[in-house]
Design a protein around this motif. Structure first.
Motif, mmCIF file in Angstrom:
data_model
loop_
_atom_site.group_PDB
_atom_site.id
_atom_site.type_symbol
_atom_site.label_atom_id
_atom_site.label_comp_id
_atom_site.label_asym_id
_atom_site.label_seq_id
_atom_site.Cartn_x
_atom_site.Cartn_y
_atom_site.Cartn_z
ATOM 1 N N HIS A 85 37.267 45.874 38.543
ATOM 2 C CA HIS A 85 37.241 47.113 37.690
ATOM 3 C C HIS A 85 36.556 47.028 36.548
ATOM 4 C CE1 HIS A 85 41.292 49.023 39.648
ATOM 5 N NE2 HIS A 85 40.678 48.194 40.432
ATOM 6 N N MET A 92 39.749 52.655 33.411
ATOM 7 C CA MET A 92 39.178 51.849 34.191
ATOM 8 C C MET A 92 38.682 52.336 35.514
ATOM 9 S SD MET A 92 42.463 49.388 35.626
ATOM 10 C CE MET A 92 43.558 50.142 36.864
ATOM 11 N N HIS A 114 37.734 43.567 34.807
ATOM 12 C CA HIS A 114 38.961 42.811 35.163
ATOM 13 C C HIS A 114 38.983 42.910 36.916
ATOM 14 C CE1 HIS A 114 40.044 46.784 34.202
ATOM 15 N NE2 HIS A 114 41.298 46.511 35.469
ATOM 16 N N MET A 116 41.865 42.830 39.910
ATOM 17 C CA MET A 116 43.245 43.337 40.059
ATOM 18 C C MET A 116 43.810 42.887 41.343
ATOM 19 S SD MET A 116 43.592 46.923 38.051
ATOM 20 C CE MET A 116 45.316 46.825 38.427
HETATM 21 CU CU CU Z 1 42.227 48.050 36.722
#
Ligand code: CU
Length: 159
Positions: A85, A92, A114, A116
């Motif tokens: 992301h 996001m 980031h 996930m």
């Molecule tokens: Cu995310």
């Protein structure tokens, strides 16, 4: 009673085997060194997740060479799915790839890009390590042992 040593050893063996089997991978070419990205991973960590079904992860991928590359997928033994992301204006957005510039870095950090980890098979606990496999458009895959830190870990203070 702790039994952490056994699964880790088994995993290391499995990783070594997978590495041996990767010789005809489509990523290997006969190009000269100067045209290949030289990737290394640092500053990886996962804050211990609050929920049992989702976790975030952060890392930095540095590229020492003059050839750019692209991160195209991330997988992990602990998650059914790992998505990538970016954070744009506080919201996001899932992305299918991230560019790694020549002589540059791709940074995943809190508040920005980031990873996930979804559909967790077990809840990561502080002190454990999570194994990730990063796949690139041109370079061969990299395996990362990502440490699980406290839920409030801050990389700039180290705790
Ligand atoms: Cu995310």
């Amino acid at each position: 009673m702790r039994r952490a040593a056994l699964p880790v050893a088994a995993l290391a063996a499995a990783t070594a085997l997978a590495g041996c089997g990767s010789s005809g991978s489509p990523g290997s070419t006969d190009s000269a060194d100067a045209s290949k990205a030289e990737l290394s991973v640092s500053a990886s960590y996962m804050p211990q997740p609050v929920s049992a079904d989702m976790a975030a992860g952060f890392l930095t991928i540095a590229n020492k060479s003059g050839a750019k590359d692209e991160l195209t997928s991330v997988t992990s033994d602990i998650a059914g799915q790992v998505t990538m992301h970016s954070t744009v204006g506080g919201a996001m957005e899932e992305k299918t790839s991230f560019a790694i510039p020549a002589h540059g870095r791709l940074v995943f950090k809190s508040g920005g890009n980031h990873l996930m980890f979804e559909k967790l098979r077990r809840k990561p606990e502080q002190g454990q390590k999570v194994t990730l496999k990063l796949t690139f458009a041109k370079s061969g895959p990299l395996t990362v042992e990502m440490p699980v830190r406290s839920a409030t870990y801050n990389p700039s203070t180290g705790h």
